[in-house]
Design an enzyme around this catalytic site. Structure first.
Site, short mmCIF file in Angstrom:
data_model
loop_
_atom_site.label_atom_id
_atom_site.label_comp_id
_atom_site.label_asym_id
_atom_site.label_seq_id
_atom_site.Cartn_x
_atom_site.Cartn_y
_atom_site.Cartn_z
N CYS A 5 -5.54 2.55 8.03
CA CYS A 5 -5.55 2.04 9.48
C CYS A 5 -6.97 2.54 10.11
O CYS A 5 -7.35 1.69 11.16
CB CYS A 5 -4.41 3.20 10.12
SG CYS A 5 -4.30 3.02 12.14
N SER A 47 -7.66 14.25 20.46
CA SER A 47 -8.32 13.13 21.21
C SER A 47 -8.40 13.28 22.65
O SER A 47 -9.36 13.09 23.21
CB SER A 47 -7.97 11.74 20.84
OG SER A 47 -6.69 11.57 21.18
N ALA A 54 -11.23 6.85 21.67
CA ALA A 54 -9.78 6.41 21.02
C ALA A 54 -8.76 7.51 21.15
O ALA A 54 -8.93 8.65 20.54
CB ALA A 54 -9.97 6.30 19.53
N CYS A 108 2.91 7.64 11.17
CA CYS A 108 3.42 7.08 12.50
C CYS A 108 4.49 6.12 12.32
O CYS A 108 5.33 6.37 13.28
CB CYS A 108 2.28 6.41 13.43
SG CYS A 108 1.78 5.04 12.75
N SER A 149 -4.86 9.15 21.09
CA SER A 149 -3.75 8.92 20.29
C SER A 149 -2.46 9.60 21.40
O SER A 149 -1.69 9.26 21.16
CB SER A 149 -3.74 9.61 18.95
OG SER A 149 -3.85 10.94 19.01
N GLY A 150 -3.04 10.21 22.12
CA GLY A 150 -2.20 11.15 22.99
C GLY A 150 -2.02 12.40 22.50
O GLY A 150 -1.26 13.22 23.04
N GLY A 151 -2.37 12.81 21.41
CA GLY A 151 -2.60 14.24 21.02
C GLY A 151 -3.45 15.03 21.83
O GLY A 151 -4.52 14.54 22.27
N VAL A 152 -3.49 16.25 21.44
CA VAL A 152 -4.49 17.44 21.84
C VAL A 152 -5.94 17.00 21.36
O VAL A 152 -6.85 17.20 22.28
CB VAL A 152 -4.05 18.76 21.63
CG1 VAL A 152 -4.14 19.06 20.06
CG2 VAL A 152 -4.88 19.77 22.47
N LEU A 190 -3.95 2.71 21.41
CA LEU A 190 -3.35 1.54 20.51
C LEU A 190 -1.96 1.63 20.48
O LEU A 190 -1.36 2.88 20.03
CB LEU A 190 -4.01 1.71 19.39
CG LEU A 190 -5.52 1.40 19.11
CD1 LEU A 190 -6.20 1.14 17.64
CD2 LEU A 190 -6.10 0.08 19.81
#
Length: 381
Positions: A120, A33, A26, A217, A28-31, A52
């Site tokens: 979530c 994950s 999964a 978010c 998230s676009g962060g460092v 997602l």
């Protein structure tokens, strides 16, 4: 990476080579994950990245400090391209609104202080996305959460992260046992965020220096009230601020702008002792204020309990545990008394201030790291 010679298992706990083990990450676009995906790909796992889209990312494209916006989708895709594994974006906007945003707004209107990140995880990431991972024939799903999954003598157990400053167990208490069996949290054993960023730099990831997300978010700049007023027009109606005897001491611009324990911004001056928000009465549009002593609570009613202990929840009249009633507090000793299959009264050994309906109450092993689950604080009968 070869199998462990002692156990015959790979690093994710399966008795087969990484190349034959499919894992959905999964992203998230962060460092966090991104590092999980990169590390697993480097170990030779069959990695599939999934991001997602949870809301209109076009409107949020330039917004910093939040996950799953348009820029974050782009960043996740760049990481997948750099590490050579497939990446998919799933449109979960309608599911997210129905399962998370609507309840968030309604909870605030009801005078509660909700934690949408938990919902979530519970209703979107660990339910719908997890089922998608199974549809992709993945052996497991990995996330960048800072929490540990350990194989106990009876079953898979949930434990706090090795780094107390990064521990996310408060937000993951509602993880069901069957979900825990399928999930993996590779970052849970790292001792600091610096270690994560070092791994990102090692893999040359474009997000190595990306700041951590801070806000919820879908709430820009932490302004809950404006989001709720947009979702529920008329929610910010003014009313009275009253003391504990019901005397009007001021006015407010909407119950949704206040939280239990709040001291600043009440607009009440000229008093010798400071006043705090001790209760919200949305039906009467009243904010009740009182002295700090009025915030102290010893008994906390909890419902919708998710129990991760080895013995059945109702097998004992009382459990000696430690509990966390806010994400920013350390676990404190308590007695957990079941009142039904998924309800209980939590008796705090030391009174806590600012216990608020809508927050989570998470159960821990006293003196240890294991998470026994938790539930949602409510007003009681």
């Amino acid at each position: 990476m070869a199998l462990d010679t002692t156990t015959g298992l790979n690093s994710l706990g399966f008795a087969k080579p990484p190349s034959q083990t499919r894992v959905v990450v999964a992203m998230s676009g962060g460092v966090d994950s991104s590092v999980v995906a990169a590390e697993l790909a480097a170990e030779g796992y069959d990695v599939v990245g999934v991001t997602l889209q949870l809301y209109d990312h076009g409107a949020a494209l330039a917004k910093k400090g939040a996950c799953c916006a348009g820029r974050d989708i782009h960043d996740a895709r760049r990481v997948a391209e750099s590490m050579g594994f497939p990446h998919y974006v799933l449109d979960y906007e309608n599911r997210f609104r129905e399962a998370v945003i609507d309840e968030f707004a309604d909870s605030y209107l009801g005078g509660a202080t909700p934690v949408p990140c938990i919902r979530c995880n519970e209703r979107v990431k660990f339910r719908d996305l997890l089922e998608t991972a199974k549809d992709l024939d993945a052996d497991c799903m990995a996330t960048g959460h800072y929490i540990r999954r350990e194989d106990g003598p009876a079953k898979a157990e949930l434990h706090m992260a090795a780094d107390p400053a990064r521990d996310q167990s408060y937000f993951l208490f509602s993880t069901k046992q069957e979900q825990l069996d399928y999930l993996r949290f590779p970052l849970g054993g790292l001792v600091s965020k610096a270690e994560t960023r070092a791994l990102a730099a090692k893999h040359g990831l474009p997000v190595a220096d990306k700041p951590d997300s801070q806000d919820i978010c879908f709430v820009p700049n932490g302004d809950y009230a404006s989001v709720i007023e947009k979702l529920r027009p008329g929610a910010g109606e003014p009313g009275d601020i009253v003391d504990m005897e019901g005397r009007v001491v001021g006015t407010h611009e909407g119950v949704i702008r206040y939280t239990i324990g709040q001291r600043r911004g009440l607009g009440i001056g000229g008093l010798s002792d400071p006043l705090y928000v001790v209760k919200l009465d949305p039906d009467a549009r009243r904010v009740v204020v009182g002295p700090k002593s009025a915030l102290a609570t010893r008994t906390v009613p909890v419902r919708e309990i998710n129990w991760l202990g080895d013995e059945p929840f109702e097998s004992r009249d009382a459990w000696e545990v430690s509990v966390r009633v806010r994400s920013t507090r350390m676990p404190a000793e308590a007695i957990l008394r079941p009142t039904g299959p998924d309800t209980a009264d939590v008796e705090l050994v030391q009174a806590e201030e600012g216990v608020s309906p809508g927050q989570a109450c998470v159960f821990y092993e006293t003196g240890g790291t294991r998470v026994f689950g938790g539930g949602w604080i409510w007003r009681g009968k």
